[in-house]
Write a protein that holds these residues in place. Structure first.
Motif, PDB file in Angstrom:
ATOM      1  N   ALA A 291      -0.992  33.570   1.260  1.00 41.04           N
ATOM      2  CA  ALA A 291       0.152  33.331   0.377  1.00 41.04           C
ATOM      3  C   ALA A 291       0.418  34.584  -0.456  1.00 41.04           C
ATOM      4  CB  ALA A 291      -0.142  32.149  -0.538  1.00 41.04           C
ATOM      5  N   VAL A 292       1.675  34.800  -0.783  1.00 40.15           N
ATOM      6  CA  VAL A 292       2.059  35.914  -1.660  1.00 40.15           C
ATOM      7  C   VAL A 292       3.058  35.389  -2.684  1.00 40.15           C
ATOM      8  CG1 VAL A 292       1.697  37.739   0.065  1.00 40.15           C
ATOM      9  CG2 VAL A 292       3.944  36.676  -0.140  1.00 40.15           C
ATOM     10  N   ALA A 293       3.165  36.106  -3.789  1.00 38.67           N
ATOM     11  CA  ALA A 293       4.138  35.729  -4.816  1.00 38.67           C
ATOM     12  C   ALA A 293       5.553  36.005  -4.304  1.00 38.67           C
ATOM     13  CB  ALA A 293       3.880  36.531  -6.086  1.00 38.67           C
ATOM     14  N   ALA A 294       6.493  35.202  -4.743  1.00 34.76           N
ATOM     15  CA  ALA A 294       7.894  35.398  -4.372  1.00 34.76           C
ATOM     16  C   ALA A 294       8.397  36.718  -4.941  1.00 34.76           C
ATOM     17  CB  ALA A 294       8.741  34.239  -4.884  1.00 34.76           C
ATOM     18  N   THR A 295       9.318  37.350  -4.226  1.00 35.22           N
ATOM     19  CA  THR A 295       9.946  38.592  -4.669  1.00 35.22           C
ATOM     20  C   THR A 295      11.458  38.382  -4.712  1.00 35.22           C
ATOM     21  OG1 THR A 295      10.315  39.484  -2.447  1.00 35.22           O
ATOM     22  CG2 THR A 295       8.146  39.907  -3.449  1.00 35.22           C
ATOM     23  N   GLU A 296      12.184  39.434  -5.063  1.00 29.59           N
ATOM     24  CA  GLU A 296      13.654  39.361  -5.053  1.00 29.59           C
ATOM     25  C   GLU A 296      14.186  39.051  -3.660  1.00 29.59           C
ATOM     26  OE1 GLU A 296      16.183  39.894  -7.481  1.00 29.59           O
ATOM     27  OE2 GLU A 296      14.517  39.502  -8.838  1.00 29.59           O
ATOM     28  N   ALA A 297      13.442  39.422  -2.617  1.00 32.35           N
ATOM     29  CA  ALA A 297      13.894  39.226  -1.233  1.00 32.35           C
ATOM     30  C   ALA A 297      13.543  37.846  -0.671  1.00 32.35           C
ATOM     31  CB  ALA A 297      13.282  40.310  -0.336  1.00 32.35           C
ATOM     32  N   THR A 298      12.659  37.104  -1.340  1.00 32.68           N
ATOM     33  CA  THR A 298      12.223  35.798  -0.837  1.00 32.68           C
ATOM     34  C   THR A 298      13.420  34.847  -0.744  1.00 32.68           C
ATOM     35  OG1 THR A 298      10.050  36.098  -1.847  1.00 32.68           O
ATOM     36  CG2 THR A 298      10.644  33.854  -1.206  1.00 32.68           C
ATOM     37  N   ARG A 299      13.502  34.122   0.379  1.00 31.66           N
ATOM     38  CA  ARG A 299      14.609  33.194   0.596  1.00 31.66           C
ATOM     39  C   ARG A 299      14.093  31.833   1.046  1.00 31.66           C
ATOM     40  NH1 ARG A 299      16.538  36.570  -1.891  1.00 31.66           N
ATOM     41  NH2 ARG A 299      18.265  37.957  -1.408  1.00 31.66           N
TER      42      ARG A 299
ATOM     43  N   PHE B 299      12.487  26.196   4.603  1.00 37.47           N
ATOM     44  CA  PHE B 299      11.366  27.087   4.917  1.00 37.47           C
ATOM     45  C   PHE B 299      11.461  28.290   3.999  1.00 37.47           C
ATOM     46  CE2 PHE B 299      10.362  26.133   9.679  1.00 37.47           C
ATOM     47  CZ  PHE B 299      10.175  24.803   9.377  1.00 37.47           C
ATOM     48  N   VAL B 300      10.333  28.673   3.390  1.00 37.57           N
ATOM     49  CA  VAL B 300      10.299  29.867   2.551  1.00 37.57           C
ATOM     50  C   VAL B 300       9.875  31.050   3.431  1.00 37.57           C
ATOM     51  CG1 VAL B 300       9.207  31.009   0.586  1.00 37.57           C
ATOM     52  CG2 VAL B 300       9.767  28.578   0.456  1.00 37.57           C
ATOM     53  N   ALA B 301      10.699  32.101   3.421  1.00 37.52           N
ATOM     54  CA  ALA B 301      10.414  33.326   4.175  1.00 37.52           C
ATOM     55  C   ALA B 301      10.367  34.513   3.219  1.00 37.52           C
ATOM     56  CB  ALA B 301      11.488  33.560   5.242  1.00 37.52           C
ATOM     57  N   ASP B 302       9.595  35.533   3.586  1.00 35.51           N
ATOM     58  CA  ASP B 302       9.494  36.738   2.757  1.00 35.51           C
ATOM     59  C   ASP B 302      10.866  37.378   2.567  1.00 35.51           C
ATOM     60  OD1 ASP B 302       6.786  36.230   2.863  1.00 35.51           O
ATOM     61  OD2 ASP B 302       6.287  38.002   4.062  1.00 35.51           O
ATOM     62  N   CYS B 303      11.663  37.384   3.640  1.00 31.27           N
ATOM     63  CA  CYS B 303      13.009  37.950   3.577  1.00 31.27           C
ATOM     64  C   CYS B 303      13.798  37.470   4.789  1.00 31.27           C
ATOM     65  CB  CYS B 303      12.982  39.479   3.534  1.00 31.27           C
ATOM     66  SG  CYS B 303      12.210  40.233   4.978  1.00 31.27           S
ATOM     67  N   VAL B 304      15.107  37.600   4.710  1.00 26.25           N
ATOM     68  CA  VAL B 304      15.996  37.310   5.831  1.00 26.25           C
ATOM     69  C   VAL B 304      16.667  38.625   6.197  1.00 26.25           C
ATOM     70  CG1 VAL B 304      18.130  36.130   6.484  1.00 26.25           C
ATOM     71  CG2 VAL B 304      16.357  34.892   5.228  1.00 26.25           C
ATOM     72  N   PHE B 305      16.677  38.935   7.499  1.00 22.81           N
ATOM     73  CA  PHE B 305      17.290  40.190   7.947  1.00 22.81           C
ATOM     74  C   PHE B 305      18.762  40.009   8.284  1.00 22.81           C
ATOM     75  CE2 PHE B 305      12.761  40.962   9.315  1.00 22.81           C
ATOM     76  CZ  PHE B 305      12.481  41.872   8.315  1.00 22.81           C
ATOM     77  N   GLU B 306      19.060  39.290   9.379  1.00 24.62           N
ATOM     78  CA  GLU B 306      20.434  39.186   9.849  1.00 24.62           C
ATOM     79  C   GLU B 306      20.538  38.084  10.896  1.00 24.62           C
ATOM     80  OE1 GLU B 306      21.505  42.702  12.045  1.00 24.62           O
ATOM     81  OE2 GLU B 306      19.685  42.624  13.245  1.00 24.62           O
TER      82      GLU B 306
END
Length: 162
Positions: free
Chosen positions: A67-75, A92-99
């Motif tokens: 597990a990691v803490a949420a960041t500005e990119a977390t979606r 679903f929580v993801a670290d980031c979304v690309f495209e």
């Protein structure tokens, strides 16, 4: 001409995963999640989206990643997940979304058979986007072994107009 399908690509622990765009309802910025007592570790809790409750799954925990803490990119990605004989709304929580990207259906390869036990039953296959590999989620298999508590309106009701 090769048949392509659209996938939402997302990042988790430095790897790229894909979810069929047909399953994606919406993408939200991270927000406070109401915890549920005695929930499995991968189930972070529930959120309200315009009056409907959605259970929120931490994809990292679900896949056995740290597990990691949420960041500005977390979606939070709100999806229609096939469960048994219906579609259930799950976030679903993801670290980031690309495209959203096109992936050639004929180029999707099966998960490699390397012997031993490798937790890959959540993957439908491996696609390519340029030089990168994209692990395509099989949402039904990803959620098959776990019971998700339903929010009051979590089941996709296609009979009523929005």
């Amino acid at each position: 001409m090769a048949a392509t399908s659209q996938y939402l690509t997302l990042g988790l622990a430095g790897e790229t995963f894909g979810i069929s765009i047909r399953n994606v309802r919406e993408i939200l910025d991270m927000r406070p999640i109401s915890r549920l007592p005695h929930a499995p570790s991968f189930l972070l809790g529930m959120i309200d989206v315009r009056g409907s409750g959605y259970p929120i799954v931490d994809l990292r925990t679900k896949l056995g990643l740290p597990a990691v803490a949420a960041t500005e990119a977390t979606r939070i990605i709100i999806l229609d997940v096939p469960m048994k004989d219906r579609l259930v709304g799950v976030g679903f929580v993801a670290d980031c979304v690309f495209e959203v990207t096109d992936i050639d259906e004929q180029a999707i390869e099966p998960i490699p058979e390397v012997g031993g036990k490798w937790q890959s039953d959540y993957a439908a296959g491996i696609g390519r986007k340029g030089e990168k590999f994209v692990v395509i989620f099989d949402l039904a298999k990803l959620m098959a072994h776990d019971e998700i508590p339903e929010g009051r309106n979590a089941v996709a009701d296609t009979s009523r107009a929005a």
